[in-house]
Structures are given as structure tokens and as C-alpha cells.
Write an enzyme that holds these catalytic residues in place. Sequence first.
Site, PDB file in Angstrom:
ATOM      1  CG  ASP A  47      -2.291  -0.596   0.918  1.00  0.00           C
ATOM      2  OD1 ASP A  47      -2.616  -0.753  -0.273  1.00  0.00           O
ATOM      3  OD2 ASP A  47      -3.025  -0.913   1.871  1.00  0.00           O
TER       4      ASP A  47
ATOM      5  CG  ASP B  77      -6.809  -3.910  -1.889  1.00  0.00           C
ATOM      6  OD1 ASP B  77      -7.272  -4.911  -2.456  1.00  0.00           O
ATOM      7  OD2 ASP B  77      -7.104  -3.596  -0.733  1.00  0.00           O
TER       8      ASP B  77
HETATM    9  N1  GLY Z   1      -6.412  -1.397   1.073  1.00  0.00           N
HETATM   10  C1  GLY Z   1      -7.336  -0.697   0.311  1.00  0.00           C
HETATM   11  C2  GLY Z   1      -8.759  -0.909   0.676  1.00  0.00           C
HETATM   12  O1  GLY Z   1      -9.081  -1.371   1.772  1.00  0.00           O
HETATM   13  O2  GLY Z   1      -9.591  -0.597  -0.143  1.00  0.00           O
END
Ligand code: GLY
Length: 406
Positions: free
Chosen positions: A120, A183
Site C-alpha cells: 500500500d 487493491d
Molecule cells: N487497502 C485498500 C482498501 O481497503 O480498499
Amino acid sequence: MYTNVDLQNKARYSQPVALSKTAIETATEYALSRIEKAVDKFGDQMCVPARGWYPGSDTGFSRNRYVPTERVTWTTGMWTGLCWLAYQLSGKEKFKEVAESHLKHYIKASQHPEGLDDHDTGFKFSPSCVAQYKMTGNKEARAAALEAARIQLEHYCPVNKFIIREGTNRPGDRPSKYRTLVDTMLNIPLFFWAYEETGDKAYYDAAVGHYRTTAKYLVREDGSSYHHYQFNPTTYEPEYGVTHQGNRNESCWTRGHSWLVYGYPVAYKYTKDAEIFDIHKAVSYYFMDHLPSDGVPYWDFDFTDGSLEARDSSASAVVACGLMEMCKYLPDTAEQKKYYQNAADLMLKALIEKCVPTEPDSDSLLTFVTGSVPHCEAINHCETYGDLFYFEALARKVKPDIEIFW
Ligand code: GLY
């Protein structure tokens, strides 16, 4: 692959949506006033991963007002990005000053790779340091973002060509760390940017490898998606699709899916890879065909009209941005372009009319955002990412040439 996927509900997306310029401008002014409240409340506070506090999601008992949190998550960059977008749209120095005051925290974060040990990192650094560099040319912001990209590259697995969920597939890591997930599609813009800045092709190749692997394993033939795909950490063989934040392994987690709808157009922006059009059409049509009749998605596509399950308005905010982004690259003759434009307006209109908090002292922009139902996290609440993508969707309508940080 995906060439058989077609939009089922063409009638719904064939006509322009009644979303007036005045409605958009009014919503934007209102949103700016909410960002100003948050800026006054949180100022230069940021938690990435230095101790500090910043707008946290637990608004359930606080009437859509953010409470200070120390929790370090992927949402930190969204708060700074919101300030940069507000500055770009309004020209108000106050937003710029607060966004700039966050930089010291990101510099510190970039010096602590142990705090950036997952997929992330792009979510933290693209809307903050990359944005600052693009807007002001600040060299320290550029250096911090490049260091973050370098750290993120260590999480790229050249064997299977994906960014590893957590860690770097070290001996002794939990097997569930050696996965790829949807993600990450909006984290790879950090690599594309790093390639443009440094000329180091390793970043470009990793981003391309990642989006191709995503299409191969995470996107199903009907255009729906797995949240995660597990690979064997010893043999490197692909194993099975699995969920983390969705309803079940075989369902389609709504916000996860939205990262595909936005991630692929951004990948197209940098690569001009024509393969992307069909993948994007498949994932976009799936989202559009499974959108409830009131235009606000549930948290998982297992649920539809009449369900009492939680909504996730952040997903349609992300999707509206993704569809608008793809429209920049599609010729007017492309059949999907008209559907995308109408779908983006339909979703944005539903957000404006149904998901804006009405409490006068609220400092958030969008409610009915759901973090993770399986983890009982932020259900029908506000989150900085909901705010950022809702505001970005508005900004794209008000100022079509707005500088996007992805
Ligand atoms: N990690 C990104 C989300 O929870 O959308």
C-alpha cells in the site's frame, strides 16, 4: 479473453443523466467547506508512521465528524491528497500550507522501511509527496516519494510478477503474505511515476508485470474479481482465489473491484497498452451491471436491491473517477465511452444526493463508506479515501484539466 463480456443493462446507461452544472458546483463548494473544517481541526497532524494523529474513521458515535486516530493505515496519504486537490481547485493558501506541513512526516516514513512493509505504499505517497512535487516542484517531496518507490520495488516478485501483499516472501513469513490483491492496482502509479523521474526501467517493468498478473489471476471471465490470489511461497505455483474484506472467496468485494476500474485507465495513461481496453471494459461493465437501482453500491456484490447490508459509497466514487479517466483515452467511436460517461454521472449524482453528511458540524465529505465488514471496521461511516475520491470526481467535472496525482 473478456471479449464476450457485454453490458447487460444498456438502457440504464444510454441516456445522459440530469446532473446540472449548478448541482456540481454547489456540491463542490459544500465539500470545500467541510475540508476547511477538517484542516482547522487536524492541521499538520499526520501519522505515517510517526506518532501523531489524523482524521480517523470512527465517526459512528460522533455524527460524521472525524475523531483523531493514531492508527497507521493506507488512508494517510488520502488526507494529504485531499488538501492538495482542495488547493488546486480553490487556490486557497491554507490548504497548501497544511498539505506542505505533512511532508516532514512522509520524509520520516520513507526513512523507516519497516513501516512500509506491504503493497500500500503508493496509496501513502502518490497523493502526498508525488502531488506536492507535481504542484510545487519540491525536491524533498520528490526524494521521499522515490525512496518509497524503491522500498515498494523490494516487494515485487520477479518470478510471478506481482507486488507481494506483505513482506518480500522471506523464509518464515506467513504463507498468506505471498499473495497478490486487487487493491495494489492503484499503488502501481508510484512505479510509473518513478520510472518517468529516474528512467529506471525496473519500475516500469514491475508495474506492467503487476497489472498483467492481476488480469490473469484476479479478474474472472465474467469481469468480476477475486480480492486476493494465493501463490505457494515455496514452489511459486498459483493456488486459489481468496477474500480478505469480501463476503466469501467466490464473491466480488465492491471496493476491491473499484481499484481495478480506476487502476487500469491509469496504467493505460502511462503505457498506451491497447490490451487494457478489454480488461477495463469487463471490470467496468460488471460494476455497472451490479449497481443497485439507487446508484449506491453495497459493500459486496453478493448484495443487491432490498438488502439491509452496509453500503460502500467510496467504491462508486473511485469508479466514477476511473470511468472519467478512461473516457480521456477512448475515441468517440468507442461504444463504451457513452456508457462510461453516463454511469459516472449517475454514480456521482447518487453520491451528492444520498451520501453527503447533513450534520452542520460534520468535517467529512461522504458517508456510507465501509472499511471492512469481516473485520467490523468502519461500517457505513466516513473515511478519508471516500472523501478524496468523491472530491476528485467533483473536481474532474468542475475543472476537467485538473492535475491528478496517480
Ligand atoms: N487497502 C485498500 C482498501 O481497503 O480498499
